[in-house]
Design an enzyme around this catalytic site. Structure first.
Site, PDB file in Angstrom:
ATOM      1  N   SER A 119       9.113  22.250  38.748  1.00 47.21           N
ATOM      2  CA  SER A 119       8.292  20.436  38.061  1.00 47.21           C
ATOM      3  C   SER A 119       7.130  20.844  37.768  1.00 47.21           C
ATOM      4  O   SER A 119       5.992  21.621  37.592  1.00 47.21           O
ATOM      5  CB  SER A 119       8.019  20.102  39.417  1.00 47.21           C
ATOM      6  N   THR A 130      12.641  18.786  50.169  1.00 50.13           N
ATOM      7  CA  THR A 130      13.688  18.813  50.944  1.00 50.13           C
ATOM      8  C   THR A 130      12.285  18.201  51.889  1.00 50.13           C
ATOM      9  O   THR A 130      12.933  18.422  53.291  1.00 50.13           O
ATOM     10  CB  THR A 130      15.010  18.988  51.182  1.00 50.13           C
ATOM     11  N   HIS A 487      14.598  28.337  44.912  1.00 48.90           N
ATOM     12  CA  HIS A 487      14.119  28.932  46.062  1.00 48.90           C
ATOM     13  C   HIS A 487      13.680  30.342  44.915  1.00 48.90           C
ATOM     14  O   HIS A 487      14.549  31.353  45.694  1.00 48.90           O
ATOM     15  CB  HIS A 487      14.355  29.112  47.548  1.00 48.90           C
TER      16      HIS A 487
END
Length: 551
Positions: A119, A130, A487
């Site tokens: 991002s 999340t 991740h």
């Protein structure tokens, strides 16, 4: 210009550095820069806190780098199945609020991490995450840091992130989900490693409204410090290296693969060449301390572009395999496993379909996986059998009712992936990416042990699914394509000694540099199956201890 501290990257880790150093050294000048834009009225807020759906979508689009249109809203399972069918496209592989590192279809097909994404915005991926903050399990602990010191840092990280296990109210459905999970898990687990509500970075008010943690929460009063400055759409092109002692940057030798020798010689970053993306204005910032917390991809990219190329840089790239599936929660099971009371979700006010998040902790050898379970209410919040007089539905309208409610449970199971030097980011000497930085390609392979772990995770997940009922048609068990989890770890890994197998020490200080630090998930030196943000923030907390001593 001159500053005391330059922080490159404004995500949760960069914000942690800024907050702690501002508190500890309030008179120190801190400049934070980010290549991305400010995407909402409030600096660095989580997109889930934006009430207006159109404004939230705009924030996501602005975060997507070269992609300036909405991504198709398909499920993670649909995305994975499309990849398995060979239907590769930039639209299918990315998700809202992120953009693919590999934005050309030929690059996607020729790389081993096709879904790898990032991002680009103030707040980084932390405005889209999340907010899951599980405590690392036994084999996920960083053993090169004393356990008492790491526990203290994790506690501080929870405080900074506002971690709670009470973000969602209890309901018959949540009771049933937890009871079923724990019956399947059994009692053979370590203390406090039973199935439980997921620890989430979130605050709730008295009315139960949730405010999700992102950089705005982490920064807190830092934004009011007159010595703190945040610049958006400002990219760092290169770090300027000074004080070279018997060492030539870029020189290779016969006895090492390093781009500089492993010695006791010390170097300093004297400044950084930065550029405002839209205006093209360039300047050099002089800084006493430089912290690169861009993300696990762009942090090593910047070091590489600056000629800082230790052997381990970009290598040992790791990401846990993730298997996902969906089941429809059986209403009879809810009645069997919960108290007979009205469901809380019938009164929910949010458009977010997620009404509960649960955790099956990593706990080798009994449960050497990380389970993240999402309870989603996919029915409309309100519907009606016939039109009302003014077309507006409300709680006071007797014709408004909830019909066809479906409680869907998404079950994600992650396992450890072996750490290997050859899993790596390959930086180009000649080609540039969308931002004009060295283009990245990726090598990433599952070993035989990895494949065995994936099959074991699938088998355990199937056992859980059978306890709930049946998988949803076309939403069956799927191994997500590499890069999907977001991740990414190991690309700037820490180590106990400067032996060429790490980029920084246990305080995140880059080897051979007296004022250069790296932060983020890339610093984590071992494979993990759990969400890594809590650990990364804790490592930043620990790193600040060293920086405060230097300033």
């Amino acid at each position: 210009m001159k500053t005391d501290i330059l922080i490159i990257g404004s995500g949760p880790v960069g914000a942690t550095y800024a907050r702690i150093l501002s508190e500890q050294k309030p008179h120190a000048k801190i400049l934070m820069i980010d290549a991305g834009p400010k995407v909402s009225d409030k600096i660095g807020q989580h997109t889930k806190n934006i009430a207006d759906p159109k404004a939230m979508e705009t924030a996501q689009i602005l975060s997507q780098g070269p992609k300036k249109t909405p991504y198709p809203m398909i499920s993670v399972a649909e995305r994975a199945m499309a990849v398995q069918r060979g239907e590769l496209s930039a639209d299918i592989l990315a998700r809202a609020g992120t953009h693919l590192v590999l934005d050309q279809i030929d690059d996607i097909k020729n790389n081993e991490m096709p879904s790898i994404s990032m991002s680009t915005n103030i707040g980084g991926m932390g405005i889209h995450w999340t907010c899951a903050c599980p405590t690392p399990g036994n084999d996920e602990k960083i053993t090169i840091i004393p356990e008492n010191e790491m526990s203290k840092a994790l506690a501080k990280a929870r405080e900074i992130l506002n971690v709670t296990q009470s973000a969602f109210p209890s309901s018959p459905e949540s009771e049933a989900i937890l009871n079923i999970l724990n019956q399947t898990l059994g009692t053979n687990h370590a203390e406090n490693r039973q199935a439980q509500p997921m620890p989430l970075a979130c605050k709730t008010d008295e009315a139960g409204n949730r405010y999700w943690t992102a950089s705005d929460v982490i920064l807190g009063n830092t934004l009011e410090n007159p010595n703190f400055e945040l610049r958006s759409e400002t990219i760092c092109r290169r770090l300027v290296i000074g004080k070279l002692v018997n060492l030539e940057i870029g020189k290779k030798t016969e006895n090492t693969n390093n781009n500089y020798l492993i010695t006791n010689d010390q170097f300093s970053i004297t400044g950084a060449e930065i550029e405002h993306i839209h205006s093209g204005k360039k300047e050099t910032v002089e800084a006493k301390i430089v912290i690169v917390a861009a993300d696990p991809l762009r942090t090593p990219q910047l070091l590489w572009a600056s000629g800082i190329r230790p052997k381990a840089l970009g290598h040992y790239l790791n990401e846990h395999p993730f298997v996902f599936t969906f089941v429809e929660l059986d209403k009879d099971l809810v009645k069997k496993h919960s108290k007979n009371r009205k469901s809380e979700i019938e009164n929910r006010k949010s458009n977010d379909p997620t009404v509960g998040v649960f955790w099956v902790p990593f706990d080798a050898p009994n449960h050497p996986f990380h389970g993240q379970i999402m309870h989603m209410d996919l029915s409309p919040m309100k519907t009606t059998i016939e039109e009302t007089e003014n077309g507006i539905l409300s709680d006071s309208n007797p014709k408004s009712q909830i019909v066809n409610r479906k409680s869907i449970v998404g079950l994600g199971w992650g396992c450890l992936k072996e750490s290997n030097f050859d899993d790596q980011i390959v930086f180009s000497e000649t080609e540039k990416d969308y931002f004009g930085m060295p283009k990245m390609n990726f090598k990433f392979q599952y070993t035989d042990n990895d494949l065995a772990s994936i099959e074991a995770a699938k088998a355990y997940q199937k056992k859980v699914v059978n306890s709930f009922g049946k998988e949803i048609k076309d939403g069956g068990q799927t191994l997500m394509p590499p890069g999907t989890s977001l991740h990414y770890e190991g690309s700037t890994r820490m180590g106990a000694e400067n032996d060429g197998e790490s980029v920084c020490d246990t305080y995140s200080q880059v080897w051979n540099f007296d004022n250069l630090f790296v932060g983020g998930n890339g610093v984590i030196p071992i494979p993990t199956a759990s969400n890594p943000t809590l650990t990364s923030v804790a490592l930043a907390v620990r790193s600040c201890e060293r920086i405060v001593q230097i300033l």
